[in-house]
Design an enzyme around this catalytic site. Structure first.
Site, PDB file in Angstrom:
ATOM      1  N   GLN A  17       6.770  -1.960  -0.854  1.00 15.18           N
ATOM      2  CA  GLN A  17       7.356  -2.808  -1.981  1.00 15.18           C
ATOM      3  C   GLN A  17       7.107  -2.195  -3.281  1.00 15.18           C
ATOM      4  O   GLN A  17       7.828  -2.226  -4.141  1.00 15.18           O
ATOM      5  CB  GLN A  17       6.388  -4.039  -1.733  1.00 15.18           C
ATOM      6  CG  GLN A  17       6.857  -4.942  -2.921  1.00 15.18           C
ATOM      7  CD  GLN A  17       5.909  -6.311  -2.792  1.00 15.18           C
ATOM      8  OE1 GLN A  17       6.029  -7.256  -3.934  1.00 15.18           O
ATOM      9  NE2 GLN A  17       5.206  -6.694  -1.621  1.00 15.18           N
ATOM     10  N   ASN A  96       5.946   6.924  -2.906  1.00 13.25           N
ATOM     11  CA  ASN A  96       4.519   6.232  -2.558  1.00 13.25           C
ATOM     12  C   ASN A  96       3.776   6.692  -1.293  1.00 13.25           C
ATOM     13  O   ASN A  96       3.218   5.699  -0.338  1.00 13.25           O
ATOM     14  CB  ASN A  96       4.687   4.780  -2.851  1.00 13.25           C
ATOM     15  CG  ASN A  96       5.663   3.977  -2.009  1.00 13.25           C
ATOM     16  OD1 ASN A  96       6.572   4.738  -1.300  1.00 13.25           O
ATOM     17  ND2 ASN A  96       5.587   2.675  -1.608  1.00 13.25           N
ATOM     18  N   ARG A 104       1.885  18.583   2.081  1.00 17.75           N
ATOM     19  CA  ARG A 104       1.832  18.926   3.453  1.00 17.75           C
ATOM     20  C   ARG A 104       3.537  19.071   3.786  1.00 17.75           C
ATOM     21  O   ARG A 104       3.633  19.869   4.718  1.00 17.75           O
ATOM     22  CB  ARG A 104       1.371  17.903   4.106  1.00 17.75           C
ATOM     23  CG  ARG A 104      -0.252  17.617   4.204  1.00 17.75           C
ATOM     24  CD  ARG A 104      -0.826  16.828   5.279  1.00 17.75           C
ATOM     25  NE  ARG A 104      -0.611  15.437   5.012  1.00 17.75           N
ATOM     26  CZ  ARG A 104      -1.024  14.640   4.207  1.00 17.75           C
ATOM     27  NH1 ARG A 104      -2.079  14.957   3.418  1.00 17.75           N
ATOM     28  NH2 ARG A 104      -0.924  13.503   4.210  1.00 17.75           N
ATOM     29  N   LYS A 136      -6.282   4.291   1.232  1.00 17.51           N
ATOM     30  CA  LYS A 136      -5.269   3.445   1.443  1.00 17.51           C
ATOM     31  C   LYS A 136      -5.241   2.275   0.789  1.00 17.51           C
ATOM     32  O   LYS A 136      -6.374   1.425   1.010  1.00 17.51           O
ATOM     33  CB  LYS A 136      -4.801   3.410   2.905  1.00 17.51           C
ATOM     34  CG  LYS A 136      -3.416   2.686   3.213  1.00 17.51           C
ATOM     35  CD  LYS A 136      -3.025   2.750   4.804  1.00 17.51           C
ATOM     36  CE  LYS A 136      -2.856   4.059   5.135  1.00 17.51           C
ATOM     37  NZ  LYS A 136      -2.401   3.864   6.651  1.00 17.51           N
ATOM     38  N   GLU A 139      -1.410  -4.641  -1.092  1.00 21.03           N
ATOM     39  CA  GLU A 139      -1.451  -5.508  -2.300  1.00 21.03           C
ATOM     40  C   GLU A 139      -2.656  -6.232  -2.651  1.00 21.03           C
ATOM     41  O   GLU A 139      -3.109  -6.445  -3.652  1.00 21.03           O
ATOM     42  CB  GLU A 139      -0.261  -6.673  -1.973  1.00 21.03           C
ATOM     43  CG  GLU A 139      -0.217  -7.949  -2.715  1.00 21.03           C
ATOM     44  CD  GLU A 139      -0.182  -7.406  -4.182  1.00 21.03           C
ATOM     45  OE1 GLU A 139      -0.641  -8.133  -5.166  1.00 21.03           O
ATOM     46  OE2 GLU A 139       1.201  -6.942  -4.566  1.00 21.03           O
ATOM     47  N   ASP A 168       1.701  -4.748  -5.798  1.00 19.80           N
ATOM     48  CA  ASP A 168       2.815  -3.914  -5.472  1.00 19.80           C
ATOM     49  C   ASP A 168       3.843  -3.985  -6.757  1.00 19.80           C
ATOM     50  O   ASP A 168       4.378  -2.978  -7.164  1.00 19.80           O
ATOM     51  CB  ASP A 168       3.184  -4.538  -3.983  1.00 19.80           C
ATOM     52  CG  ASP A 168       2.711  -3.833  -2.789  1.00 19.80           C
ATOM     53  OD1 ASP A 168       2.111  -2.671  -2.897  1.00 19.80           O
ATOM     54  OD2 ASP A 168       2.418  -4.651  -1.874  1.00 19.80           O
ATOM     55  N   GLY A 247      -7.285 -18.656 -22.682  1.00 21.83           N
ATOM     56  CA  GLY A 247      -6.755 -18.320 -24.017  1.00 21.83           C
ATOM     57  C   GLY A 247      -7.512 -19.473 -24.882  1.00 21.83           C
ATOM     58  O   GLY A 247      -8.667 -20.036 -24.529  1.00 21.83           O
ATOM     59  N   GLY A 248      -7.039 -19.304 -26.322  1.00 21.75           N
ATOM     60  CA  GLY A 248      -7.454 -20.264 -27.189  1.00 21.75           C
ATOM     61  C   GLY A 248      -7.142 -21.603 -27.067  1.00 21.75           C
ATOM     62  O   GLY A 248      -7.322 -22.446 -28.103  1.00 21.75           O
TER      63      GLY A 248
END
Length: 415
Positions: A17, A96, A104, A136, A139, A168, A247-248
């Site tokens: 993903q 990824n 390698r 490893k 998500e 992800d 938040g405010g």
């Protein structure tokens, strides 16, 4: 008018993903994304969570639109030769893999630079440099390590992960911006560079307001806009805040008519200061406008539970859409809790291309998300995901391989 990324070639070594989110976004903007897959297998998500036997899963199709697929055995010397040609002719390599996998394979960053000094190599990793860089990550691990889970949920329950794939897909979006930025810089320098997006870092970036609150808490010992105030003591770390807005402008999720049988009959309601008078009039509490305990935002903070409880008495008499219609007349900020079914059936989202229907040769028609970023001179056309190895011969021919050479590669099971 051409696409924004016309002419940019992406060598896509991503799977599942995070990486495919990044490369799909680039493909939507017009980049030629060549997805390299293992013959006979392909991306693991082709077979995961299938709803139709023997057909590419929705997991795969919804992350790989507008791409071309080639199969290639990169362990075979002939396959390595093909990969070298791809590196020579592409602008960006996106991967990824697990840490060290490219090394390698014999394609370290130094080797890639030798082959193509203009190449940009973009990587998704679980963690950046540090004690966990070889671990490893998936998500939910990223959500936990990035600070999201510890600050999600209610304070009398365990940490929670969110349904939004911030680890992800969130990292893929960050990486796409890094790639485009590196392409822009290459126009000035002529040089490629490495781009890294670590999943922990991306989640933390999306949780920056909680890092803000950690410092506020350390300084003051209390956060008045959190639901723990004023009845409970704060610890030394940012607590879970339920449905508080962070938040405010205090907000909360409130029940609407039908909540007893509809799990999504709710509305998010924000008690924004400039419309406080209108809120009081709508719910029939006009005395609160001048009452010293409710007249100012600071005065209201100790009474938020009482305020939202009273507002909920009103919202429970209306469906979420009826409440929306009334509240919007007064510019009172609110939003319905929409189920995935409601989103899938919303005509406005279809009209803007946010939700699109795609026709696939083996699964038929299905719904998917479209490009969330809209540009006036680069309209996105969402094309179906490729079948495994569908474009192998086409890509090889563009690299300069003749028919006989392609047949040799096929006979040797390189492709």
């Amino acid at each position: 008018m051409g696409k924004a990324l016309d002419g940019v070639k992406i060598l896509d070594f991503t799977h599942v993903q995070s990486g495919p989110t990044c490369t799909q976004l680039l493909a939507w903007f017009g980049a030629d994304v060549i997805k390299v897959e293992k013959a006979g297998e392909g991306d693991a998500t082709r077979g995961q969570l299938r709803d139709i036997d023997g057909v590419d899963s929705l997991y795969f199709t919804m992350l790989n639109h507008n791409k071309r697929s080639i199969t290639l055995d990169t362990k075979n010397p002939k396959g390595k030769e093909v990969l070298i040609e791809l590196i020579k002719q592409c602008d960006v390599l996106v991967e990824n893999f697990a840490p060290g996998a490219l090394d390698r394979m014999g394609f370290s960053w130094e080797r890639i630079q030798q082959i193509n000094p203009r190449m940009i190599m973009a990587s998704v990793k679980g963690f950046g440099p540090g004690p966990y860089e070889d671990c490893k990550v998936y998500e939910n691990v990223a959500q936990c390590a990035g600070g999201a889970a510890s600050t999600t949920g209610f304070d009398d329950g365990p940490p929670l992960v969110t349904g939004a794939q911030i680890g992800d897909s969130g990292t893929g979006l960050h990486l796409a911006l890094g790639i485009v930025t590196a392409l822009f810089q290459r126009e000035k320098t002529g040089r490629g560079q490495k781009v890294l997006a670590a999943m922990q870092d991306a989640v933390l970036n999306l949780c920056r307001v909680k890092l803000r609150d950690q410092q506020r808490l350390a300084r003051r010992g209390v956060m008045e806009e959190y639901p723990q105030y004023p009845d409970k003591e704060f610890g030394d770390a940012v607590p879970r805040a339920g449905n508080a807005s962070g938040g405010g402008q205090p907000g909360w999720i409130l029940k609407c008519k039908g909540w007893q049988h509809d799990p999504n009959a709710y509305i998010y309601f924000i008690t924004q200061a400039p419309v406080w008078g209108a809120i009081c009039k709508v719910i029939g509490e006009e005395s609160w406008i001048t009452d010293p305990s409710y007249a100012t935002p600071k005065a209201r903070l100790p009474h938020l539970k009482t305020i939202f409880s009273r507002i909920e008495e009103w919202t429970k008499t209306k469906t979420k859409f009826e409440a929306m219609e009334i509240l919007n007349k007064y510019d009172i900020p609110c939003g319905p809790i929409l189920s995935m079914k409601e989103i899938a059936e919303e005509p406005a989202l279809r009209a803007t291309g946010t939700v699109v229907e795609v026709d696939h040769p083996t699964r038929g028609k299905y719904l998917t998300v479209g490009n969330p970023i809209k540009m006036s001179d680069s309209e996105t056309e969402v094309k179906r995901s490729p079948l495994l190895g569908e474009h192998t011969e086409e890509v090889l021919a563009q690299l300069g391989y003749g028919k006989d050479q392609i047949e040799e590669l096929r006979a040797a099971k390189v492709i």
